[in-house]
Design a protein around this motif. Structure first.
Motif, mmCIF file in Angstrom:
data_model
loop_
_atom_site.group_PDB
_atom_site.id
_atom_site.type_symbol
_atom_site.label_atom_id
_atom_site.label_comp_id
_atom_site.label_asym_id
_atom_site.label_seq_id
_atom_site.Cartn_x
_atom_site.Cartn_y
_atom_site.Cartn_z
ATOM 1 N N TYR A 156 0.928 -1.064 -0.155
ATOM 2 C CA TYR A 156 0.095 -0.011 -0.239
ATOM 3 C C TYR A 156 0.889 1.154 -0.087
ATOM 4 O O TYR A 156 1.298 1.594 0.922
ATOM 5 N N PRO A 157 1.300 2.083 -0.903
ATOM 6 C CA PRO A 157 2.205 2.818 -1.192
ATOM 7 C C PRO A 157 1.603 4.165 -0.862
ATOM 8 O O PRO A 157 2.350 5.182 -0.568
ATOM 9 N N GLU A 158 0.128 4.342 -0.455
ATOM 10 C CA GLU A 158 -0.456 5.593 0.169
ATOM 11 C C GLU A 158 0.403 6.314 1.122
ATOM 12 O O GLU A 158 0.619 5.319 1.970
ATOM 13 N N PRO A 159 0.673 7.537 1.211
ATOM 14 C CA PRO A 159 1.457 8.020 2.324
ATOM 15 C C PRO A 159 0.714 7.973 3.578
ATOM 16 O O PRO A 159 1.367 8.090 4.791
ATOM 17 N N PHE A 160 -0.633 7.857 3.462
ATOM 18 C CA PHE A 160 -1.337 7.765 4.927
ATOM 19 C C PHE A 160 -1.190 6.448 5.623
ATOM 20 O O PHE A 160 -1.611 6.190 6.679
ATOM 21 N N VAL A 161 -0.849 5.402 5.033
ATOM 22 C CA VAL A 161 -0.499 4.151 5.492
ATOM 23 C C VAL A 161 0.817 3.910 6.181
ATOM 24 O O VAL A 161 1.737 3.953 5.460
ATOM 25 N N LEU A 162 0.659 4.000 7.375
ATOM 26 C CA LEU A 162 1.987 3.877 8.117
ATOM 27 C C LEU A 162 2.551 2.654 8.264
ATOM 28 O O LEU A 162 3.863 2.603 8.675
ATOM 29 N N SER A 163 1.576 1.670 8.471
ATOM 30 C CA SER A 163 2.204 0.322 8.764
ATOM 31 C C SER A 163 1.226 -0.671 8.385
ATOM 32 O O SER A 163 0.107 -0.582 8.301
ATOM 33 N N ARG A 173 8.200 10.222 9.935
ATOM 34 C CA ARG A 173 8.900 10.895 9.148
ATOM 35 C C ARG A 173 9.604 10.389 8.188
ATOM 36 O O ARG A 173 9.803 10.929 7.026
ATOM 37 N N ARG A 174 9.706 9.000 8.401
ATOM 38 C CA ARG A 174 10.507 8.400 7.099
ATOM 39 C C ARG A 174 9.551 7.844 6.330
ATOM 40 O O ARG A 174 8.228 7.738 6.597
ATOM 41 N N ASP A 175 9.904 7.321 5.255
ATOM 42 C CA ASP A 175 8.808 7.011 4.211
ATOM 43 C C ASP A 175 7.987 5.662 4.933
ATOM 44 O O ASP A 175 8.705 4.990 5.318
ATOM 45 N N ALA A 176 6.760 5.680 4.809
ATOM 46 C CA ALA A 176 5.914 4.684 5.408
ATOM 47 C C ALA A 176 6.158 3.594 4.558
ATOM 48 O O ALA A 176 6.322 3.526 3.332
ATOM 49 N N ARG A 177 6.215 2.349 5.154
ATOM 50 C CA ARG A 177 6.502 1.001 4.400
ATOM 51 C C ARG A 177 5.361 0.669 3.774
ATOM 52 O O ARG A 177 4.342 0.799 4.223
ATOM 53 N N CYS A 185 -3.161 7.146 9.164
ATOM 54 C CA CYS A 185 -3.378 8.507 9.709
ATOM 55 C C CYS A 185 -4.062 9.386 8.754
ATOM 56 O O CYS A 185 -3.393 9.647 7.590
ATOM 57 N N THR A 186 -5.249 9.710 9.072
ATOM 58 C CA THR A 186 -6.002 10.545 8.078
ATOM 59 C C THR A 186 -7.082 11.197 8.565
ATOM 60 O O THR A 186 -7.895 10.597 9.491
ATOM 61 N N ASN A 187 -7.449 12.338 8.033
ATOM 62 C CA ASN A 187 -8.467 13.078 8.773
ATOM 63 C C ASN A 187 -9.756 12.965 7.619
ATOM 64 O O ASN A 187 -10.969 13.610 8.160
ATOM 65 N N GLU A 188 -9.674 12.379 6.738
ATOM 66 C CA GLU A 188 -10.598 12.339 5.648
ATOM 67 C C GLU A 188 -11.959 11.547 6.241
ATOM 68 O O GLU A 188 -11.620 10.493 6.669
ATOM 69 N N TYR A 189 -12.989 12.144 6.288
ATOM 70 C CA TYR A 189 -14.134 11.329 6.485
ATOM 71 C C TYR A 189 -14.549 10.318 5.586
ATOM 72 O O TYR A 189 -14.365 10.336 4.328
ATOM 73 N N ASN A 190 -14.961 9.240 6.211
ATOM 74 C CA ASN A 190 -15.242 7.754 5.396
ATOM 75 C C ASN A 190 -14.113 7.180 4.403
ATOM 76 O O ASN A 190 -14.470 6.604 3.604
ATOM 77 N N ALA A 191 -12.859 7.906 4.815
ATOM 78 C CA ALA A 191 -11.700 7.240 3.931
ATOM 79 C C ALA A 191 -11.490 5.711 4.115
ATOM 80 O O ALA A 191 -11.160 5.248 2.919
ATOM 81 N N ALA A 192 -11.923 5.161 5.293
ATOM 82 C CA ALA A 192 -11.599 3.609 5.221
ATOM 83 C C ALA A 192 -12.742 2.939 4.321
ATOM 84 O O ALA A 192 -12.324 2.174 3.381
ATOM 85 N N GLU A 193 -13.991 3.420 4.214
ATOM 86 C CA GLU A 193 -14.838 2.889 3.320
ATOM 87 C C GLU A 193 -14.696 3.130 1.947
ATOM 88 O O GLU A 193 -14.538 2.117 1.074
ATOM 89 N N LYS A 194 -14.036 4.203 1.547
ATOM 90 C CA LYS A 194 -13.816 4.347 0.050
ATOM 91 C C LYS A 194 -12.578 3.759 -0.244
ATOM 92 O O LYS A 194 -12.319 3.143 -1.242
ATOM 93 N N PHE A 195 -11.643 3.547 0.740
ATOM 94 C CA PHE A 195 -10.559 2.933 0.355
ATOM 95 C C PHE A 195 -10.851 1.514 0.198
ATOM 96 O O PHE A 195 -10.352 0.640 -0.756
#
Lengths: 309, 496, 128
Positions: free
Chosen positions: A249-256, A305-309, A269-279
């Motif tokens: 999952y290369p998206e930047p908000f996926v941290l692990s 701070r480092r690139d998310a895995r 880590c995301t503030n977007e509403y309903n992000a989980a369902e959309k994803f």
């Protein structure tokens, strides 16, 4: 997530404000270009790994340590020029030291009381009882836990407007620790005191703080209200019986991330509403959301701070 | 345990240096006091002084390990240490025997081996029981007794060693063996674990390293922990903003543990020691060296030597008088150059005020040091005149007083060097000024110095300037540095 | 005396949200009848050992949502709700639980009729 305002334009004086402070000890950099402002009337939790710079920052707030560069102001006054009016409104609880070891607890309390005109004797007596301290014992002969209790007393009894605590409870037993946490809340309620506390016991921190500052290797990696952190960080469990999940999952908000094509556990880590369902719907999968507590958030904060895995 | 680990404890280079330095001093003292022929001198140094130092230092190294609380848990540690220590003793004995055969050809190697082996192993008997104040007295008494004994029988040792090496060797070796067995006895070693390790001689190994500061701090903390006495109560209800009130606060922090009477007694005692020690030296020298004539003429020489330097040639009495005056001046100097240490707690005072209070306290300390110098000098003149039966005349002190005025400006500067930040600068500044101090003494000794008003005025002006410089340094240091760093050479006592 | 709220500090849900959800639930179940006076911010923060700011945020949002109202300027009381509003207030907590149950049913591949039959059975059991 950053709540820094221009220091010079602040209508009321922030208890502490730093702009671009760096602190070097020889070749080691303890703090690197730190800019933050402690909001008034809050309990701020300062978290970070060992050596992240927490003690250095706290020492800068209390004026004990001067930054190598940048400006730091406590109660609006540069920390190298702190004077009695500011220092008598400041309470410091250090991790080690800060006490005169040959004195008894009683003697030390009387000693400190003599230079803080706002010393509250009633509070002192009450706390001696609550924290179960024997005031006749010499400080050098106290156990580590008892010494921490003394540190708390000395920092709190003069009812400061800004209370700075460095790992104040690590050696206290659970009962006394609960009382100490209540004490901090009480200071806030009764005096509107701003509390800046650093602790490794994230369970404790979680109970009372409403603002979190996280340091990692001398830099600020989080500086926001605790609510916002709790609402941004979550764990998503994706399940796809058909095996449609990707391997990465290369998206930047996926941290692990962890898992395979049928099930995946992501920490995001995301503030977007309903992000989980959309994803999840993008992969044709179901999703279950779970909030993360501070202890689970911590490794994500210090790695993000480092690139998310 | 391998060689690397052992060396980390034994610190061979520093140990070797200490042994060399102190053996040289020992050699000189034997030569001065006992006046033996060269061969005997060397023998006693090699067979007694060097082994004693070496044995103490090597034993200290292994004892330090044995006194750790975890020592009993290390597998085979005791046996391993025994092997290493035994090996080192054997090496040292061999080296000494070889040296002795070169320098003292008449002495049989067997005797050297016997005596040095025994002396090397003796420190193993030291239990290093927990320290108490009486222990210091005990150690001091032992040292004095040992020195006295040595002085008395030193010559005899040589004759016995020459006459009966076949008795000395087995006797020495069996003593060594016994000490070894006792020292490494399982129960004794077990009793050591957890006991604090303390040895002044062995602390020298850590002198200029960071370990030294930590050791110093640990010892201080340990001493504080044992001190059951309750300090004075702080009776001030509210400290006003005057300097005077805050000076009381700082003094209470530092000296509140001692009763007022103790502090003053301590000061008075110091003053007396400053006078008594040189007088003791005078008496000792006077009776021993013999070449100075009787006691009263010696004292007379001392009492009047203040008026002229050594210019007119070296003589024992002039040398003795020089040393006598030198002692209080040196003692006072050492006491004066230590600046006030940093406070342990953060007072609600601005930095420039803390700087000012610190400066005042340091100045008081310096004043005390100078007072010691002056008191010592006058005391010596007084007492030596008394003993010599000549009228007491204050002009006799003018020479040493001139010296005091000469070194006065150096004192504030010395206090400054301790505060200067780049360590190299601090150390070199300190050393330079120390050398300057000795140079001024030597200079004054060579040339007769009269105390004249221009000289005094010049000295006072220079001192005022130096004090002002010191003030600027103190202010700078407190304004720009972290308040939790120890300053200079003084260890911050270990946090509770 | 309003019933106690229970805040779990360690489940990751912001404290203010927990307060809001629990207050809503207590109103919906009738434990907090309309007109009940809420504890002051200070008192509640002392009781729950929470930051007063958290309490005031929760109260503020509840007031904004129309769950609580301010009477006589200072005190907060439970607002009277009628008809549709009250109905929604009662349905919401149940809806959230059912969403989770439905998701699980989908994962377990339980058919729709079977899931409904199960729910009915449980409801009947409980009323016995």
């Amino acid at each position: 997530m950053n709540a820094v305002t221009d220091i010079s334009a602040a209508p009321t004086v922030a208890p502490f404000a730093a702009r671009g402070i760096t602190k070097r000890y020889g070749n080691q950099v303890a703090l690197q270009d730190v800019t933050l402002e402690i909001p008034a009337g809050r309990i701020v939790g300062l978290i970070g790994r060992n050596g992240a710079g927490k003690t250095t920052l706290l020492n800068i707030v209390s004026g004990i340590v001067l930054p190598s560069s940048g400006t730091a102001r406590t109660f609006g006054v540069p920390t190298d020029r702190l004077d009695t009016p500011q220092l008598s409104r400041l309470g410091v609880v250090q991790q080690e030291g800060g006490t005169i070891s040959w004195m008894t607890v009683r003697q030390h309390l009387d000693f400190n009381a003599s230079f803080y005109p706002t010393w509250d004797r009633k509070l002192e007596q009450r706390l001696l009882g609550e924290l179960e301290l024997d005031q006749k014992r010499k400080i050098i002969q106290l156990s580590t836990g008892d010494r921490q209790k003394v540190g708390l007393l000395l920092g709190v009894c003069h009812r400061p407007a800004l209370l700075v605590l460095d790992e104040p409870m690590s050696a206290l037993d659970p009962i006394v620790r609960a009382r100490a946490l209540d004490l901090l809340l009480e200071r806030l309620r009764d005096d509107g005191c701003t509390v800046l506390v650093s602790s490794h016991i994230l369970n404790d921190v979680e109970k009372i703080v409403d603002w979190v500052i996280c340091l990692d290797k001398g830099e600020v990696v989080a500086d926001s209200a605790f609510d916002e952190l709790q609402e941004s960080y979550a764990e998503w469990i994706l399940s796809s019986p058909a095996g449609t999940l990707p391997t990465a999952y290369p998206e930047p908000f996926v941290l692990s991330q962890q898992g395979d094509s049928r099930q995946a556990r992501l920490r995001v880590c995301t503030n977007e509403y309903n992000a989980a369902e959309k994803f999840a719907s993008a992969f044709g999968a179901q999703v279950q959301k779970r909030p993360l507590n501070l202890e689970e958030m911590f490794p994500l904060l210090t790695n993000c701070r480092r690139d998310a895995r | 345990m391998n060689a690397q680990a052992y060396c980390r404890f034994a610190r061979p280079v520093v140990t070797g240096l200490i042994v060399i330095v102190y053996s040289t001093i020992g050699w000189i003292e034997i030569r001065t006091f006992m006046r033996l022929p060269a061969a005997e001198n060397w023998f006693l140094t090699l067979a007694v002084v060097v082994p004693l130092l070496c044995g103490s230092l090597l034993t200290g190294a292994i004892h330090e390990l044995m006194h750790q609380s975890f020592f009993g848990v290390l597998p085979g540690a005791r046996r391993s240490l025994r092997r290493w220590h035994g090996g080192m003793l054997a090496i040292v004995t061999t080296a000494l025997a070889a040296t002795s055969s070169k320098l003292v050809p008449d002495m049989s190697v067997a005797s050297t081996i016997g005596i040095s082996a025994a002396v090397l192993a003796l420190p193993l008997l030291n239990r290093r029981a927990s320290p108490s104040p009486s222990r210091f007295l005990w150690i001091a008494a032992c040292l004095l007794l040992g020195c006295g004994l040595f002085y008395l029988v030193g010559a005899q040792i040589y004759s016995i060693a020459t006459a009966a090496p076949w008795v000395v060797l087995p006797a020495g070796l069996s003593i060594a063996g016994a000490c070894f067995r006792i020292g490494f006895d399982r129960n004794r070693v077990r009793a050591r674990a957890g006991r604090p390790f303390r040895s002044m001689l062995n602390s020298l190994r850590y002198l200029f390293s960071k370990d030294g500061r930590t050791l110093q701090a640990t010892v201080l903390a340990e001493a504080q922990r044992r001190n059951k006495r309750i300090g004075r109560d702080w009776l001030v209800k509210s400290v006003d903003s005057s300097d005077r009130a805050w000076l009381q606060v700082l003094l209470h922090e530092r000296y509140g543990i001692a009763r007022h009477s103790t502090v003053w007694t301590g000061i008075v005692l110091l003053m007396l020691i400053g006078t008594a020690m040189p007088l003791g030296f005078i008496l000792l020298f006077g009776s021993l060296s013999g070449s100075a004539g009787n006691l009263s003429s010696l004292c007379e020489a001392i009492a009047t030597s203040g008026r002229s330097g050594l210019q007119s040639g070296f003589s024992p009495s002039k040398f003795i008088s020089f040393i006598s005056f030198f002692i209080p001046i040196l003692m006072g100097f050492l006491g004066a150059i230590v600046p006030a240490p940093m406070s342990r707690i953060a007072y609600p005072l601005p930095r420039h005020r803390i700087a000012r209070l610190s400066f005042i306290l340091s100045a008081r300390q310096a004043g005390l040091g100078v007072a010691l110098q002056v008191f010592g000098v006058f005391g010596i003149v007084f007492f030596s005149s008394l003993l010599a039966g000549i009228p007491i005349r204050m002009e006799n002190a003018s020479g040493p007083m001139a010296v005091i005025f000469l070194q006065l400006p150096v004192i504030p500067l010395m206090q400054s060097t301790v505060l200067v930040k780049p360590r190299l600068l601090a150390v070199s500044g300190f050393s330079l000024l120390f050398i300057l101090f000795f140079a001024s003494i030597g200079f004054a000794a060579r040339f007769a110095f009269e105390l004249s008003w221009p000289a005094v005025a010049g000295s006072l002006i220079a001192t005022a300037f130096a004090a002002w410089l010191n003030w600027r340094v103190v202010l700078w240091r407190y304004s720009t540095s972290d308040l939790n760093q120890p300053m200079g050479l003084i260890a911050v006592p270990a946090t509770s | 005396m309003p019933p106690l709220l229970l805040i779990d500090h360690h489940n990751g849900v912001p404290a203010y949200r927990q307060i809001m959800d629990q207050v809503r639930l207590q109103i919906a179940t009738g434990m907090l009848p309309p007109g009940t006076e809420m504890l002051s911010t200070r008192a509640l923060s002392a009781e729950l050992a929470l930051n007063p700011m958290t309490i005031s945020k929760a109260y503020g949002l509840l007031e904004h949502d129309g769950v609580l109202e301010r009477r006589r300027g200072q005190t907060l009381v439970v607002r009277e709700t009628h008809g549709e509003e009250a109905h929604v207030g009662r349905i919401e907590p149940l809806r959230n639980q059912l969403i989770a149950a439905a998701s699980l049913a989908r994962q377990l591949s339980v058919s729709r009729p079977e899931a409904l039959r199960l729910f009915k059975e449980i409801l009947n059991d409980e009323t016995k």
